[in-house]
Write a protein that holds these residues in place. Structure first.
Motif, PDB file in Angstrom:
ATOM      1  N   VAL A  19      72.239  46.349  55.078  1.00  0.00           N
ATOM      2  CA  VAL A  19      73.022  47.257  54.235  1.00  0.00           C
ATOM      3  C   VAL A  19      72.237  47.629  52.979  1.00  0.00           C
ATOM      4  CG1 VAL A  19      75.027  47.374  52.730  1.00  0.00           C
ATOM      5  CG2 VAL A  19      75.271  46.536  55.045  1.00  0.00           C
ATOM      6  N   THR A  20      71.658  46.628  52.310  1.00  0.00           N
ATOM      7  CA  THR A  20      70.922  46.948  51.079  1.00  0.00           C
ATOM      8  C   THR A  20      69.671  47.763  51.387  1.00  0.00           C
ATOM      9  OG1 THR A  20      70.061  44.703  51.245  1.00  0.00           O
ATOM     10  CG2 THR A  20      71.696  45.119  49.566  1.00  0.00           C
ATOM     11  N   LEU A  21      69.066  47.508  52.536  1.00  0.00           N
ATOM     12  CA  LEU A  21      67.919  48.337  52.911  1.00  0.00           C
ATOM     13  C   LEU A  21      68.366  49.785  53.090  1.00  0.00           C
ATOM     14  CD1 LEU A  21      64.905  48.023  53.600  1.00  0.00           C
ATOM     15  CD2 LEU A  21      65.558  48.072  55.989  1.00  0.00           C
ATOM     16  N   GLY A  22      69.558  49.962  53.686  1.00  0.00           N
ATOM     17  CA  GLY A  22      70.096  51.304  53.870  1.00  0.00           C
ATOM     18  C   GLY A  22      70.338  52.005  52.545  1.00  0.00           C
ATOM     19  N   THR A  23      70.947  51.279  51.600  1.00  0.00           N
ATOM     20  CA  THR A  23      71.217  51.919  50.305  1.00  0.00           C
ATOM     21  C   THR A  23      69.911  52.208  49.573  1.00  0.00           C
ATOM     22  OG1 THR A  23      71.518  49.745  49.335  1.00  0.00           O
ATOM     23  CG2 THR A  23      73.502  50.939  49.961  1.00  0.00           C
ATOM     24  N   LYS A  32      69.603  58.685  48.830  1.00  0.00           N
ATOM     25  CA  LYS A  32      69.281  59.475  47.645  1.00  0.00           C
ATOM     26  C   LYS A  32      69.953  58.833  46.443  1.00  0.00           C
ATOM     27  CE  LYS A  32      69.617  64.297  46.443  1.00  0.00           C
ATOM     28  NZ  LYS A  32      70.888  64.272  45.729  1.00  0.00           N
ATOM     29  N   LYS A  33      69.250  58.840  45.301  1.00  0.00           N
ATOM     30  CA  LYS A  33      69.860  58.196  44.147  1.00  0.00           C
ATOM     31  C   LYS A  33      70.877  59.129  43.494  1.00  0.00           C
ATOM     32  CE  LYS A  33      65.842  59.333  41.386  1.00  0.00           C
ATOM     33  NZ  LYS A  33      64.576  58.803  40.919  1.00  0.00           N
ATOM     34  N   VAL A  34      71.889  58.506  42.873  1.00  0.00           N
ATOM     35  CA  VAL A  34      72.985  59.299  42.322  1.00  0.00           C
ATOM     36  C   VAL A  34      72.765  59.623  40.855  1.00  0.00           C
ATOM     37  CG1 VAL A  34      74.700  58.439  43.918  1.00  0.00           C
ATOM     38  CG2 VAL A  34      74.263  57.184  41.847  1.00  0.00           C
ATOM     39  N   THR A  35      71.774  59.020  40.232  1.00  0.00           N
ATOM     40  CA  THR A  35      71.545  59.243  38.812  1.00  0.00           C
ATOM     41  C   THR A  35      71.043  60.665  38.563  1.00  0.00           C
ATOM     42  OG1 THR A  35      70.749  56.985  38.810  1.00  0.00           O
ATOM     43  CG2 THR A  35      70.463  58.237  36.793  1.00  0.00           C
ATOM     44  N   ALA A  36      71.595  61.319  37.529  1.00  0.00           N
ATOM     45  CA  ALA A  36      71.055  62.595  37.083  1.00  0.00           C
ATOM     46  C   ALA A  36      70.307  62.342  35.790  1.00  0.00           C
ATOM     47  CB  ALA A  36      72.179  63.603  36.875  1.00  0.00           C
ATOM     48  N   GLU A  37      69.058  62.775  35.727  1.00  0.00           N
ATOM     49  CA  GLU A  37      68.255  62.568  34.510  1.00  0.00           C
ATOM     50  C   GLU A  37      68.779  63.519  33.445  1.00  0.00           C
ATOM     51  OE1 GLU A  37      65.713  60.401  34.132  1.00  0.00           O
ATOM     52  OE2 GLU A  37      66.003  59.591  36.145  1.00  0.00           O
ATOM     53  N   ARG A  60      66.970  50.884  43.014  1.00  0.00           N
ATOM     54  CA  ARG A  60      67.011  51.636  44.263  1.00  0.00           C
ATOM     55  C   ARG A  60      68.063  51.073  45.209  1.00  0.00           C
ATOM     56  NH1 ARG A  60      67.308  55.347  44.667  1.00  0.00           N
ATOM     57  NH2 ARG A  60      66.462  55.882  46.684  1.00  0.00           N
ATOM     58  N   ILE A  61      68.221  49.725  45.188  1.00  0.00           N
ATOM     59  CA  ILE A  61      69.235  49.126  46.049  1.00  0.00           C
ATOM     60  C   ILE A  61      70.611  49.616  45.634  1.00  0.00           C
ATOM     61  CG2 ILE A  61      70.395  46.936  46.519  1.00  0.00           C
ATOM     62  CD1 ILE A  61      67.678  45.662  46.697  1.00  0.00           C
TER      63      ILE A  61
END
Lengths: 200, 407
Positions: free
Chosen positions: A10-14, A18-23, B40-41
């Motif tokens: 699961v953690t490998l999948g996350t 794509k990351k949710v952070t907006a710079e 990243r996790i």
């Protein structure tokens, strides 16, 4: 044991997602249409003047008393171009005090004030966020353009328009009178109700 | 031999300084690596503002820690309080003296390297205990005692796995672990393959798993970070430390992480030895220093991979409760490590081929971890609840034990 392996998967999948952070300063997330930012004054494109007449309703209802307004005679009304006898002269909102409650929008009778999408107004001083009439109108026109804002009810006719309407009406009545010389006769003949009832 | 030699001192001092600056750089990179990986996790982006991709963030952190006020609790005992982080750091640092980066690239080569590493890394426990004891804080004392209990318990599987490796190559020298060893008994010359031929991970997978799990516990990393569990003992022995002294603890912790990863690579994944000789990969003959540089690079790459595995674990697993931790150590890891050691001894004594070891240890590993995880699942209830249940069972229908939340 098996569950531990699943957890790693699961953690490998996350990790791969794509990351949710907006710079933030570089990247702005889209604002929802219903977003309530700071209040702004709207611009009437038809009359080419603000909707606001300076009636002070919003000023009186504001819970934090962050607004002040002043009204003046409308020169466009004097020339017959506008239906507003009075127009706003100065308007100031201290946005640092505004709590974005939206009461000013609810009480306004003229579609004049609206909660805009403006929200990035951090300043270093307490007094630095006083915005005046041109600034408020700028915020408002930007909001109108961004959201495709529409007036809730049409403008009343201006004196010139009223004259035109009256003229047209008179002309129409005259034309009708010319077409049907005796409208009363045709209306009276088929009536079933007694004439006394209409009289009362 | 016994003459005092200034050249030797100079070389030693230079080596120590070089090693220290190298380790400091490694620690900085590890903090960045850990934060990025955890981010990243969790689908965040991690440090991104200081420098490109946040690469300068660790330096900013160090600057912050060093310039912060260094607070000492009023009732703490001054000299011991300040010396505790140094003890922890020195024991972590000294281990590196004998860890080879490549053939010959080592500060102080020793024939008893494995023994030295095991012995020196144990000294760190004293520092943690001292830090807890001298802080005059109940959480620190609890944390220190927890640290001592945990580290002493998990030393055992590590030592026994290291022993099995020593049996496998018949040497305690880390160089022999990689390059192989020859032993003369009477007229017979026995040769033991190093990891150039086949990494020991394939020969004793059981030992590898036990070593990694016990190593994680030895580091106090998630899921075994009992002694600085923030939600239970608010940071444990480090609670009262701030500023530069806390930074020293931090440094020691990351150096230890790197040590365990490096040992995993050296003992199980072939250290600096390439899967095939570098000459055959590059197609040209290489100078000796080029081979060494390639070896160091390959060794560091593998070590960072293992460290990445630790960070991955940290991002995945929650913390064990202390009774689960002790049960896991004493009931699963220590028996498994002894099984591994005895199997290895038998295989070496009767000179069986090494794949026998693999063939035996894989089923034992699967079985052992299966049983171990079943037991841990049963231990999910606190001990008091288990005692209560047992009492009610033995009570029969007498209803002497009142009904309660234990049911």
């Amino acid at each position: 044991m098996l569950n531990s392996m699943k957890a790693l998967r699961v953690t490998l999948g996350t990790m791969m997602r794509k990351k949710v952070t907006a710079e933030y300063p570089k990247e702005h997330l889209p604002i929802q249409d219903r977003y309530m930012g700071f209040p702004a004054l709207l611009w009437d494109d038809v009359r080419d003047e603000p909707f606001c007449t300076g009636c002070m309703v919003c000023v009186r209802y504001c819970p934090t008393q962050c607004m002040s307004a002043e009204m003046t005679d409308n020169t466009q009304f004097a020339e017959g171009d506008s239906h507003r006898k009075k127009i706003i002269k100065t308007f100031e909102i201290n946005l640092s005090r505004c709590i974005l409650c939206g009461i000013c929008v609810d009480v306004c009778n003229f579609d004049a004030i609206e909660m805009s999408h403006e929200h990035e107004r951090s300043e270093r001083e307490r007094d630095a966020n006083r915005v005046d009439l041109p600034e408020l109108l700028k915020m408002g026109t930007k909001f109108q353009k961004d959201t495709g804002w529409k007036q809730s009810k049409p403008n009343l006719p201006s004196p010139k328009e009223r004259a035109v309407i009256a003229e047209a009406k008179a002309a129409k009545e005259a034309a009708e009178a010319a077409a049907n010389p005796e409208p009363e006769a045709s209306a009276e003949s088929p009536s079933d109700s007694p004439p006394e009832a209409t009289a009362t | 031999m016994n003459e005092f030699n200034w050249t030797y001192v100079g070389v030693a001092v230079l080596g120590l300084f070089g090693l220290f600056s190298f380790l400091a750089t490694v620690v900085l990179s590890l903090t960045w690596y850990e934060r990025k990986m955890l981010a990243r996790i969790q689908m965040r982006s991690g440090p991104s503002r200081v420098g490109p991709h946040g690469l300068l963030q660790p330096i900013a952190d160090v600057f912050k820690l060093v310039t912060k006020e260094d607070i000492r609790p009023t009732n703490s005992s001054g000299l011991l309080f300040w010396s505790a982080p140094l003890i922890v750091f020195v024991s972590a640092f000294l281990v590196w003296l004998t860890v080879p980066f490549a053939d010959g690239a080592v500060v102080a080569p020793q024939e008893l390297g494995l023994l030295y590493i095991v012995a020196i890394s144990t000294v760190g426990i004293v520092g943690l205990l001292l830090a807890g004891y001298t802080s005059s804080s109940k959480y620190s004392v609890l944390g220190g005692i927890r640290a001592a209990a945990q580290l002493v318990s998990y030393e055992i599987p590590i030592i026994v796995v290291v022993l099995a490796i020593a049996v496998l190559v018949q040497s305690l020298d880390l160089r022999d672990v990689i390059l192989g060893n020859e032993v003369t008994i009477g007229e017979r010359v026995l040769s033991f393959d190093g990891q150039g031929a086949i990494p020991f991970a394939f020969i004793m997978p059981l030992g590898l798993i036990v070593f990694i799990l016990a190593g994680l516990a030895e580091l106090g990393r998630t899921p075994f970070d009992i002694h600085h569990a923030e939600s239970e003992v608010v940071g444990g022995p480090f609670l009262e430390y701030s500023g530069a002294h806390w930074a020293v603890f931090f440094l020691a912790e990351y150096i230890n992480t790197f040590v365990i990863a490096a040992l995993t690579v050296l003992l199980f994944f072939g250290g600096w030895s390439w899967p095939s000789p570098p000459e055959s990969v590059f197609g040209t003959a290489l100078e000796e220093w080029q081979t060494d540089a390639l070896g160091v690079g390959w060794f560091l790459f593998k070590t960072y991979m293992v460290v990445g595995l630790f960070f991955w674990f940290r991002g995945t697993y929650p913390r064990l409760r202390i009774d689960q931790l002790m049960a896991f150590g004493w009931k699963s890891l220590i028996p498994l490590s002894f099984v591994n050691f005895i199997l290895m001894s038998i295989v070496i004594f009767y000179e069986w081929p090494l794949w026998v070891m693999t063939a035996f240890s894989v089923p034992i590993l699967v079985l052992g971890l299966y049983i171990g995880s079943r037991r841990t699942a049963r231990l999910a209830d606190p001990t008091t609840v288990q005692m209560y249940r047992r009492a009610r069972r033995e009570d029969g229908g007498n209803k002497l034990i009142p009904e309660g939340s234990g049911d």
